[in-house]
Design a protein around this motif. Sequence first.
Motif, PDB file in Angstrom:
ATOM      1  N   GLU A 117       8.431  -0.412   4.596  1.00 56.84           N
ATOM      2  CA  GLU A 117       9.086   0.993   5.006  1.00 56.84           C
ATOM      3  C   GLU A 117       9.285   1.911   3.863  1.00 56.84           C
ATOM      4  OE1 GLU A 117      10.238  -2.123   6.534  1.00 56.84           O
ATOM      5  OE2 GLU A 117       9.166  -2.326   8.168  1.00 56.84           O
ATOM      6  N   ALA A 118       8.482   2.431   3.549  1.00 61.06           N
ATOM      7  CA  ALA A 118       8.628   3.497   2.350  1.00 61.06           C
ATOM      8  C   ALA A 118       9.583   4.516   2.484  1.00 61.06           C
ATOM      9  CB  ALA A 118       7.403   3.585   1.727  1.00 61.06           C
ATOM     10  N   VAL A 134       0.640   3.996   8.033  1.00 58.14           N
ATOM     11  CA  VAL A 134       0.507   3.645   9.596  1.00 58.14           C
ATOM     12  C   VAL A 134       1.109   4.526  10.587  1.00 58.14           C
ATOM     13  CG1 VAL A 134       1.297   1.628  11.421  1.00 58.14           C
ATOM     14  CG2 VAL A 134       0.575   1.037   8.945  1.00 58.14           C
ATOM     15  N   LYS A 135       2.553   4.926  10.163  1.00 59.75           N
ATOM     16  CA  LYS A 135       3.223   6.296  10.849  1.00 59.75           C
ATOM     17  C   LYS A 135       4.409   6.411  10.202  1.00 59.75           C
ATOM     18  CE  LYS A 135       6.244   2.926  13.575  1.00 59.75           C
ATOM     19  NZ  LYS A 135       6.703   2.372  14.823  1.00 59.75           N
ATOM     20  N   GLU A 136       4.642   7.549  10.368  1.00 57.71           N
ATOM     21  CA  GLU A 136       6.070   8.431   9.879  1.00 57.71           C
ATOM     22  C   GLU A 136       7.275   8.050  10.975  1.00 57.71           C
ATOM     23  OE1 GLU A 136       7.990  12.674   9.283  1.00 57.71           O
ATOM     24  OE2 GLU A 136       5.823  12.313   8.711  1.00 57.71           O
ATOM     25  N   GLN A 137       8.348   7.455  10.527  1.00 53.58           N
ATOM     26  CA  GLN A 137       9.481   7.238  11.497  1.00 53.58           C
ATOM     27  C   GLN A 137      10.618   7.713  11.249  1.00 53.58           C
ATOM     28  OE1 GLN A 137       9.353   2.922  12.182  1.00 53.58           O
ATOM     29  NE2 GLN A 137      10.267   2.634   9.924  1.00 53.58           N
ATOM     30  N   VAL A 138      11.555   8.110  12.180  1.00 53.19           N
ATOM     31  CA  VAL A 138      13.049   8.222  11.986  1.00 53.19           C
ATOM     32  C   VAL A 138      13.516   7.018  12.282  1.00 53.19           C
ATOM     33  CG1 VAL A 138      14.739   9.741  12.457  1.00 53.19           C
ATOM     34  CG2 VAL A 138      12.266  10.787  12.308  1.00 53.19           C
ATOM     35  N   VAL A 139      14.551   6.667  11.582  1.00 51.62           N
ATOM     36  CA  VAL A 139      15.472   5.451  11.936  1.00 51.62           C
ATOM     37  C   VAL A 139      16.856   5.798  11.641  1.00 51.62           C
ATOM     38  CG1 VAL A 139      13.754   3.607  10.889  1.00 51.62           C
ATOM     39  CG2 VAL A 139      15.361   4.816   9.211  1.00 51.62           C
ATOM     40  N   GLU A 140      17.716   5.263  12.292  1.00 47.61           N
ATOM     41  CA  GLU A 140      19.108   5.661  12.333  1.00 47.61           C
ATOM     42  C   GLU A 140      20.005   4.340  11.567  1.00 47.61           C
ATOM     43  OE1 GLU A 140      22.407   6.790  15.278  1.00 47.61           O
ATOM     44  OE2 GLU A 140      20.550   7.722  15.632  1.00 47.61           O
ATOM     45  N   ARG A 141      20.733   4.819  10.664  1.00 48.09           N
ATOM     46  CA  ARG A 141      21.937   3.934   9.992  1.00 48.09           C
ATOM     47  C   ARG A 141      23.253   4.592  10.189  1.00 48.09           C
ATOM     48  NH1 ARG A 141      20.707   1.946   4.293  1.00 48.09           N
ATOM     49  NH2 ARG A 141      19.689   0.139   5.327  1.00 48.09           N
ATOM     50  N   ASN A 142      23.994   3.965  10.885  1.00 44.35           N
ATOM     51  CA  ASN A 142      25.550   4.493  10.887  1.00 44.35           C
ATOM     52  C   ASN A 142      25.577   5.895  11.465  1.00 44.35           C
ATOM     53  OD1 ASN A 142      26.514   2.052  10.146  1.00 44.35           O
ATOM     54  ND2 ASN A 142      26.390   2.591   7.964  1.00 44.35           N
ATOM     55  N   GLY A 143      24.614   6.106  12.462  1.00 46.24           N
ATOM     56  CA  GLY A 143      24.620   7.705  13.115  1.00 46.24           C
ATOM     57  C   GLY A 143      23.861   8.696  12.409  1.00 46.24           C
ATOM     58  N   VAL A 144      23.223   8.331  11.064  1.00 46.58           N
ATOM     59  CA  VAL A 144      22.611   9.244  10.203  1.00 46.58           C
ATOM     60  C   VAL A 144      21.120   9.002  10.385  1.00 46.58           C
ATOM     61  CG1 VAL A 144      22.232  10.017   8.018  1.00 46.58           C
ATOM     62  CG2 VAL A 144      24.594   9.400   8.965  1.00 46.58           C
ATOM     63  N   LYS A 145      20.287   9.926  10.590  1.00 45.43           N
ATOM     64  CA  LYS A 145      18.833   9.535  10.777  1.00 45.43           C
ATOM     65  C   LYS A 145      18.223   9.823   9.329  1.00 45.43           C
ATOM     66  CE  LYS A 145      18.598  11.121  15.621  1.00 45.43           C
ATOM     67  NZ  LYS A 145      18.074  11.786  16.575  1.00 45.43           N
ATOM     68  N   PHE A 146      17.189   9.169   9.155  1.00 40.69           N
ATOM     69  CA  PHE A 146      16.351   8.877   8.043  1.00 40.69           C
ATOM     70  C   PHE A 146      14.868   9.272   8.211  1.00 40.69           C
ATOM     71  CE2 PHE A 146      20.260   7.007   6.917  1.00 40.69           C
ATOM     72  CZ  PHE A 146      20.595   7.250   5.688  1.00 40.69           C
ATOM     73  N   THR A 147      13.856   9.808   7.511  1.00 41.72           N
ATOM     74  CA  THR A 147      12.505   9.575   7.791  1.00 41.72           C
ATOM     75  C   THR A 147      11.916   8.585   6.681  1.00 41.72           C
ATOM     76  OG1 THR A 147      12.439  11.855   8.214  1.00 41.72           O
ATOM     77  CG2 THR A 147      10.412  10.745   7.418  1.00 41.72           C
ATOM     78  N   ASN A 148      11.136   7.768   7.342  1.00 42.15           N
ATOM     79  CA  ASN A 148      10.489   6.835   6.122  1.00 42.15           C
ATOM     80  C   ASN A 148       9.134   6.670   6.745  1.00 42.15           C
ATOM     81  OD1 ASN A 148      10.538   4.650   8.118  1.00 42.15           O
ATOM     82  ND2 ASN A 148      12.454   3.662   6.952  1.00 42.15           N
ATOM     83  N   PHE A 149       8.347   5.796   5.981  1.00 48.46           N
ATOM     84  CA  PHE A 149       6.864   5.552   6.462  1.00 48.46           C
ATOM     85  C   PHE A 149       6.597   3.949   6.614  1.00 48.46           C
ATOM     86  CE2 PHE A 149       7.765   9.389   4.114  1.00 48.46           C
ATOM     87  CZ  PHE A 149       7.113  10.405   4.936  1.00 48.46           C
ATOM     88  N   VAL A 150       5.930   3.764   7.543  1.00 46.12           N
ATOM     89  CA  VAL A 150       5.442   2.278   7.691  1.00 46.12           C
ATOM     90  C   VAL A 150       3.945   2.355   7.123  1.00 46.12           C
ATOM     91  CG1 VAL A 150       4.759   0.731   9.356  1.00 46.12           C
ATOM     92  CG2 VAL A 150       6.851   1.968   9.920  1.00 46.12           C
ATOM     93  N   MET A 151       3.931   1.261   6.205  1.00 46.10           N
ATOM     94  CA  MET A 151       2.396   1.383   5.412  1.00 46.10           C
ATOM     95  C   MET A 151       2.223  -0.192   5.263  1.00 46.10           C
ATOM     96  SD  MET A 151       3.623   3.917   2.566  1.00 46.10           S
ATOM     97  CE  MET A 151       1.801   4.441   1.875  1.00 46.10           C
ATOM     98  N   LYS A 152       0.846  -0.214   5.133  1.00 50.16           N
ATOM     99  CA  LYS A 152       0.366  -1.557   5.087  1.00 50.16           C
ATOM    100  C   LYS A 152      -0.761  -1.566   4.132  1.00 50.16           C
ATOM    101  CE  LYS A 152      -2.846  -0.767   8.763  1.00 50.16           C
ATOM    102  NZ  LYS A 152      -3.586  -1.133  10.035  1.00 50.16           N
ATOM    103  N   LYS A 153      -1.217  -3.089   3.611  1.00 53.56           N
ATOM    104  CA  LYS A 153      -2.330  -3.154   2.709  1.00 53.56           C
ATOM    105  C   LYS A 153      -2.740  -4.621   3.188  1.00 53.56           C
ATOM    106  CE  LYS A 153      -3.605  -3.573  -2.151  1.00 53.56           C
ATOM    107  NZ  LYS A 153      -3.104  -3.381  -3.375  1.00 53.56           N
ATOM    108  N   TYR A 154      -3.972  -4.726   3.391  1.00 53.03           N
ATOM    109  CA  TYR A 154      -4.673  -5.754   3.514  1.00 53.03           C
ATOM    110  C   TYR A 154      -5.414  -6.289   2.288  1.00 53.03           C
ATOM    111  CZ  TYR A 154      -4.049  -5.554   8.400  1.00 53.03           C
ATOM    112  OH  TYR A 154      -3.353  -5.241   9.543  1.00 53.03           O
ATOM    113  N   PHE A 155      -5.687  -7.502   1.724  1.00 51.38           N
ATOM    114  CA  PHE A 155      -6.440  -8.001   0.892  1.00 51.38           C
ATOM    115  C   PHE A 155      -7.746  -8.712   1.338  1.00 51.38           C
ATOM    116  CE2 PHE A 155      -2.396  -9.870  -0.334  1.00 51.38           C
ATOM    117  CZ  PHE A 155      -1.773  -8.640  -0.728  1.00 51.38           C
TER     118      PHE A 155
END
Length: 155
Positions: A117-118, A134-155
């Motif tokens: 989750e970058a 994979v997707k952009e998401q908004v997560v919440e920590r202690n009532g404060v929202k943050f944008t981060n990005f779920v990313m993946k890599k396969y080998f």
Amino acid sequence: MNIRLYQKSDSLPLAELFFNTIRTVNRQHYSDEQVKTWAPDLSTWDMQAWEKKFENKWVFVAQEGEELAGFGELEPNGHIDRFYIAESAVGKGVGRLIYKAIEEKAKEQKITRLFVEASITARPFFQKMGFELVKEQVVERNGVKFTNFVMKKYF
């Protein structure tokens, strides 16, 4: 630059690196409220909880002389949890060295997918390392929202 595994004596220096990185490097993409929520005052930090988070994962630490320049964590399921580079080491290849150690360990453990989750700040780095969004998401920590990005890599 030496990349090595975490030692318990790294706990406080890595906490300081974590706080300083968020308050300097990540500040360019996150508000004061977000930064203070993400990295509250270190004097109030629960060091036992912090140290416990290093258990049951491979934690790679970049060290140059006595200074710690960054760290990255790999969990057995392929999740890259915390990945932080000191402000003074950003853009000097430290992240690549830590990531290379993570990827080598993943391959050694027969992990075929890495995911993270970058932060807004870290997204370009992980894209350069071959991760797909994979997707952009908004997560919440202690009532404060943050944008981060779920990313993946396969080998």
